[in-house]
Motif scaffolding. Structure first.
Motif, mmCIF file in Angstrom:
data_model
loop_
_atom_site.group_PDB
_atom_site.id
_atom_site.type_symbol
_atom_site.label_atom_id
_atom_site.label_comp_id
_atom_site.label_asym_id
_atom_site.label_seq_id
_atom_site.Cartn_x
_atom_site.Cartn_y
_atom_site.Cartn_z
ATOM 1 N N CYS A 27 9.306 -28.821 -6.856
ATOM 2 C CA CYS A 27 9.236 -27.424 -7.296
ATOM 3 C C CYS A 27 8.535 -26.595 -6.228
ATOM 4 O O CYS A 27 7.428 -26.921 -5.793
ATOM 5 C CB CYS A 27 8.468 -27.305 -8.610
ATOM 6 N N GLY A 28 9.189 -25.542 -5.826
ATOM 7 C CA GLY A 28 8.662 -24.719 -4.738
ATOM 8 C C GLY A 28 7.889 -23.510 -5.253
ATOM 9 O O GLY A 28 7.738 -23.318 -6.459
ATOM 10 N N PRO A 29 7.403 -22.696 -4.343
ATOM 11 C CA PRO A 29 6.542 -21.585 -4.727
ATOM 12 C C PRO A 29 7.301 -20.375 -5.280
ATOM 13 O O PRO A 29 8.487 -20.200 -5.022
ATOM 14 C CB PRO A 29 5.866 -21.204 -3.405
ATOM 15 N N THR A 30 6.561 -19.563 -6.027
ATOM 16 C CA THR A 30 7.056 -18.260 -6.450
ATOM 17 C C THR A 30 6.667 -17.315 -5.333
ATOM 18 O O THR A 30 5.491 -17.224 -4.971
ATOM 19 C CB THR A 30 6.375 -17.845 -7.771
ATOM 20 N N HIS A 36 -0.824 -19.968 -0.767
ATOM 21 C CA HIS A 36 -2.252 -20.245 -0.643
ATOM 22 C C HIS A 36 -2.462 -21.711 -0.273
ATOM 23 O O HIS A 36 -1.524 -22.521 -0.278
ATOM 24 C CB HIS A 36 -3.034 -19.802 -1.880
ATOM 25 N N GLY A 38 -3.810 -24.069 -1.776
ATOM 26 C CA GLY A 38 -3.461 -25.031 -2.835
ATOM 27 C C GLY A 38 -1.970 -25.355 -2.811
ATOM 28 O O GLY A 38 -1.569 -26.512 -2.926
ATOM 29 N N PRO A 42 1.047 -29.779 -2.203
ATOM 30 C CA PRO A 42 2.313 -30.482 -2.505
ATOM 31 C C PRO A 42 3.288 -30.453 -1.333
ATOM 32 O O PRO A 42 4.016 -31.428 -1.116
ATOM 33 C CB PRO A 42 2.875 -29.725 -3.720
ATOM 34 N N GLY A 228 2.874 -30.038 -8.328
ATOM 35 C CA GLY A 228 1.452 -30.101 -8.675
ATOM 36 C C GLY A 228 1.265 -30.463 -10.133
ATOM 37 O O GLY A 228 2.157 -30.235 -10.960
ATOM 38 N N GLU A 229 0.092 -31.018 -10.465
ATOM 39 C CA GLU A 229 -0.112 -31.533 -11.828
ATOM 40 C C GLU A 229 -0.113 -30.441 -12.899
ATOM 41 O O GLU A 229 0.125 -30.715 -14.066
ATOM 42 C CB GLU A 229 -1.407 -32.359 -11.904
ATOM 43 N N ASP A 230 -0.352 -29.197 -12.484
ATOM 44 C CA ASP A 230 -0.302 -28.102 -13.466
ATOM 45 C C ASP A 230 1.122 -27.901 -13.984
ATOM 46 O O ASP A 230 1.321 -27.240 -15.004
ATOM 47 C CB ASP A 230 -0.806 -26.788 -12.835
ATOM 48 N N LEU A 231 2.103 -28.460 -13.296
ATOM 49 C CA LEU A 231 3.497 -28.253 -13.716
ATOM 50 C C LEU A 231 3.952 -29.252 -14.785
ATOM 51 O O LEU A 231 5.027 -29.084 -15.371
ATOM 52 C CB LEU A 231 4.429 -28.332 -12.508
ATOM 53 N N ALA A 259 -2.776 -33.947 -7.416
ATOM 54 C CA ALA A 259 -3.943 -33.326 -8.055
ATOM 55 C C ALA A 259 -4.256 -32.021 -7.323
ATOM 56 O O ALA A 259 -3.689 -31.734 -6.269
ATOM 57 C CB ALA A 259 -5.130 -34.278 -7.984
ATOM 58 N N PHE A 260 -5.194 -31.273 -7.877
ATOM 59 C CA PHE A 260 -5.471 -29.949 -7.341
ATOM 60 C C PHE A 260 -6.419 -29.963 -6.156
ATOM 61 O O PHE A 260 -7.198 -30.892 -5.951
ATOM 62 C CB PHE A 260 -6.014 -29.047 -8.453
ATOM 63 N N LEU A 261 -6.332 -28.901 -5.398
ATOM 64 C CA LEU A 261 -7.258 -28.661 -4.301
ATOM 65 C C LEU A 261 -8.277 -27.639 -4.807
ATOM 66 O O LEU A 261 -7.885 -26.607 -5.362
ATOM 67 C CB LEU A 261 -6.481 -28.074 -3.117
ATOM 68 N N MET A 268 -9.973 -22.656 -7.318
ATOM 69 C CA MET A 268 -9.681 -21.484 -6.490
ATOM 70 C C MET A 268 -9.246 -20.323 -7.375
ATOM 71 O O MET A 268 -8.407 -20.489 -8.247
ATOM 72 C CB MET A 268 -8.549 -21.862 -5.529
HETATM 73 P P1 AMP Z 1 3.305 -21.830 -7.819
HETATM 74 O O1 AMP Z 1 3.784 -20.879 -6.757
HETATM 75 O O2 AMP Z 1 2.059 -21.411 -8.507
HETATM 76 O O3 AMP Z 1 4.403 -22.197 -8.774
HETATM 77 O O4 AMP Z 1 2.885 -23.192 -7.084
HETATM 78 C C1 AMP Z 1 3.693 -23.918 -6.175
HETATM 79 C C2 AMP Z 1 3.205 -25.329 -6.111
HETATM 80 O O5 AMP Z 1 1.820 -25.383 -5.706
HETATM 81 C C3 AMP Z 1 3.247 -26.097 -7.437
HETATM 82 O O6 AMP Z 1 3.684 -27.424 -7.187
HETATM 83 C C4 AMP Z 1 1.819 -26.065 -7.925
HETATM 84 O O7 AMP Z 1 1.534 -27.135 -8.768
HETATM 85 C C5 AMP Z 1 1.074 -26.215 -6.616
HETATM 86 N N1 AMP Z 1 -0.331 -25.734 -6.655
HETATM 87 C C6 AMP Z 1 -0.766 -24.507 -7.030
HETATM 88 N N2 AMP Z 1 -2.120 -24.417 -6.924
HETATM 89 C C7 AMP Z 1 -2.550 -25.617 -6.439
HETATM 90 C C8 AMP Z 1 -3.845 -26.150 -6.091
HETATM 91 N N3 AMP Z 1 -4.970 -25.445 -6.172
HETATM 92 N N4 AMP Z 1 -3.895 -27.444 -5.641
HETATM 93 C C9 AMP Z 1 -2.776 -28.168 -5.503
HETATM 94 N N5 AMP Z 1 -1.538 -27.732 -5.819
HETATM 95 C C10 AMP Z 1 -1.400 -26.471 -6.276
#
Ligand code: AMP
Ligand code: ZN
Length: 466
Positions: A27-30, A36, A38, A42, A228-231, A259-261, A268
């Motif tokens: 899964c890529g970024p929005t 950032h 973090g 991934p 990332g684990e939040d997903l 895991a998170f940074l 963050m």
């Molecule tokens: P997003 O743009 O927020 O959807 O994030 C893109 C990717 O970055 C996803 O795989 C998230 O899980 C990962 N991600 C976002 N914040 C962090 C963080 N602080 N540490 C590690 N991975 C992160």
């Protein structure tokens, strides 16, 4: 090769769907801002997973999307008074620059959500036909309870979720039959980008994107799905529900989550003032250092970003660079073929290669793999000066190959001549001009004694190290 699978919560032997091939979706970024630090985790971690599979001879189909339609993008576009596509295109370009700086390989395919709307409409129609979804006033919802295995990835019990959701009412989602249902398609709001659909003008929900793009570019069953684990919840849980309800096939065989940074031990966040983009960090540290730092921990362990830890990664990387410089020098200027002592040392080197591979085969333990590289550096530093040219070339090729898996670039440094030697060469040129050949020869001998060999050519004086 063993991978920790979030779905089963254990390390499992990797068995691909198609022999010799790996289909991976990350899964890529929005894209509404610079990525950032973090988000970089991934990208770096799963790029390294890909590189290791390639090293093992697999053909990797690596798919990573850009979410280019989303509330945050629309909000930013309204603030700037531009089209949403202008914002997303701008930050896709910037994201790709950061990826290049971190030596993250471009994906085999980088699909964009806005270019895959047709596929999303098709999947939503199938879900409605199969009674897994329903439309109410231009919104389409997924019927969460129609998928009995819902919760299997995040280990959530559907009845507990129901209790937690009872009070939550999201505005505009009044037509939901069940609070657990989630949106597949939402109707257009004034000023928002929209596409035509059987349910009227609107745009897709976030989760459906990944179900559609992974199906199109990899297939109904993919080998590895990562992020990332939040997903894990709700995004990946919802992806499973949509894809398996639609395709009647297992969606992904292995689920990998980093895991998170954290920054200085804290989550963050913009409001806490500890939010850094990759671009900002790149002004302070080379991105190669950041990449090396990210890989110094196991991807499933939380990672703390602090100046002290990044400095220590920088020093570690420097040690590798120095060892490689020495190896390059000996591989260019050394002499001879493998001696018995060299062969013994190469056997020790092979043991360290095995150690490196064992670490990577154990759920991509890059921390232990890097430890094996440091042991190689130590072996190399203590043996290469007395070893043959062939030995140096062998060690160099091995270290370069293993660093490449980690995405560490070992650029050849330009060899700059020490100022005192440069001055001597100049003095010799002047002596020759003045026909003081005795002095010129004496300088040449002095340089040779100090390890600098010079040659007069039509383009001027050329030097090499002995
Ligand atoms: P997003 O743009 O927020 O959807 O994030 C893109 C990717 O970055 C996803 O795989 C998230 O899980 C990962 N991600 C976002 N914040 C962090 C963080 N602080 N540490 C590690 N991975 C992160
Ligand atoms: Zn996704």
């Amino acid at each position: 090769m063993k991978i920790f699978n979030t779905l089963t919560k254990q390390k499992e032997e990797f068995v691909p769907v198609n022999e010799g091939k790996v289909g991976m979706y990350v899964c890529g970024p929005t894209v509404y801002n610079y990525i950032h630090i973090g988000n970089a985790r991934p990208m770096i971690v799963f790029d390294t997973v890909r590189r290791y599979f390639e090293y093992k001879g697999y053909e990797v189909n690596y798919v990573s999307n850009f979410t280019d339609v989303d509330d945050k993008i629309i909000k930013k576009a309204i603030e700037e008074g531009v089209d949403a596509s202008e914002i997303s295109e701008r930050f896709i370009v910037e994201c790709k620059k950061d990826m290049e700086g971190m030596n993250v390989k471009p994906a085999t395919t980088h699909p964009k959500a806005t270019e895959e709307i047709g596929g999303m409409i098709k999947m939503i129609r199938t879900l409605i036909q199969k009674d897994h979804a329903y439309a109410v006033d231009g919104t389409v919802y997924f019927k969460t309870r129609s998928f009995p295995e819902y919760g299997k990835l995040s280990k959530k019990n559907i009845d507990d979720l129901e209790a937690g959701h009872r009070d939550i009412k999201v505005t505009g989602e009044d037509g939901k039959q069940d609070p657990l249902d989630f949106v597949l398609w939402k109707p257009k709001k004034e000023g928002e980008p929209a596409w035509g659909s059987p349910w009227g003008q609107g745009r897709p929900g976030w989760h459906i994107e990944c179900s559609v793009m992974s199906k199109k570019y990899i297939g109904d069953t993919i080998d590895i799905h990562a992020g990332g684990e939040d997903l894990i919840f709700p995004h990946h849980e919802n992806e499973i529900a949509q894809s398996e309800a639609c395709n009647d096939e297992t969606f992904a065989n292995y689920w990998m989550h980093n895991a998170f940074l954290n920054i200085d031990g804290e989550k963050m966040s913009k409001s806490a003032g500890n939010f850094f983009t990759v671009r900002e960090i790149s002004e302070k540290y080379p991105l190669q250092v950041i990449r090396f730092f990210m890989l110094s921990a196991h991807y499933r362990s939380p990672l703390n970003f602090s100046d002290t830890l990044v400095e220590s990664a920088k020093n570690g990387l420097e040690r590798i660079y120095n060892a490689v410089d020495l190896l390059r020098d000996r591989a260019a200027h050394g002499e001879g073929t493998l001696t018995d002592a060299d062969k013994e040392n190469l056997a020790k080197l092979q043991e360290l290669v095995d150690k490196y591979e064992a670490a990577m085969e154990d759920d991509f333990n890059t921390a232990d793999a890097i430890a094996a590289v440091f042991e190689m550096v130590k072996l190399s530093n203590t043996t290469v000066r007395t070893g043959s040219k062939e030995y140096a070339a062998n060690v160099l090729a091995t270290v370069e190959k293993l660093c490449d898996i980690l995405g560490i670039i070992l650029e050849e440094k330009e060899d700059v001549l020490e100022p005192e030697f440069a001055a001597l060469i100049e003095e010799r040129t002047a002596a020759k001009k003045a026909r003081d050949f005795a002095r010129a020869d004496a300088i040449r001998d002095e340089l040779a004694a100090k390890g600098i060999l010079i040659k007069d050519t039509r383009e001027g004086v050329k030097w090499t190290r002995a």
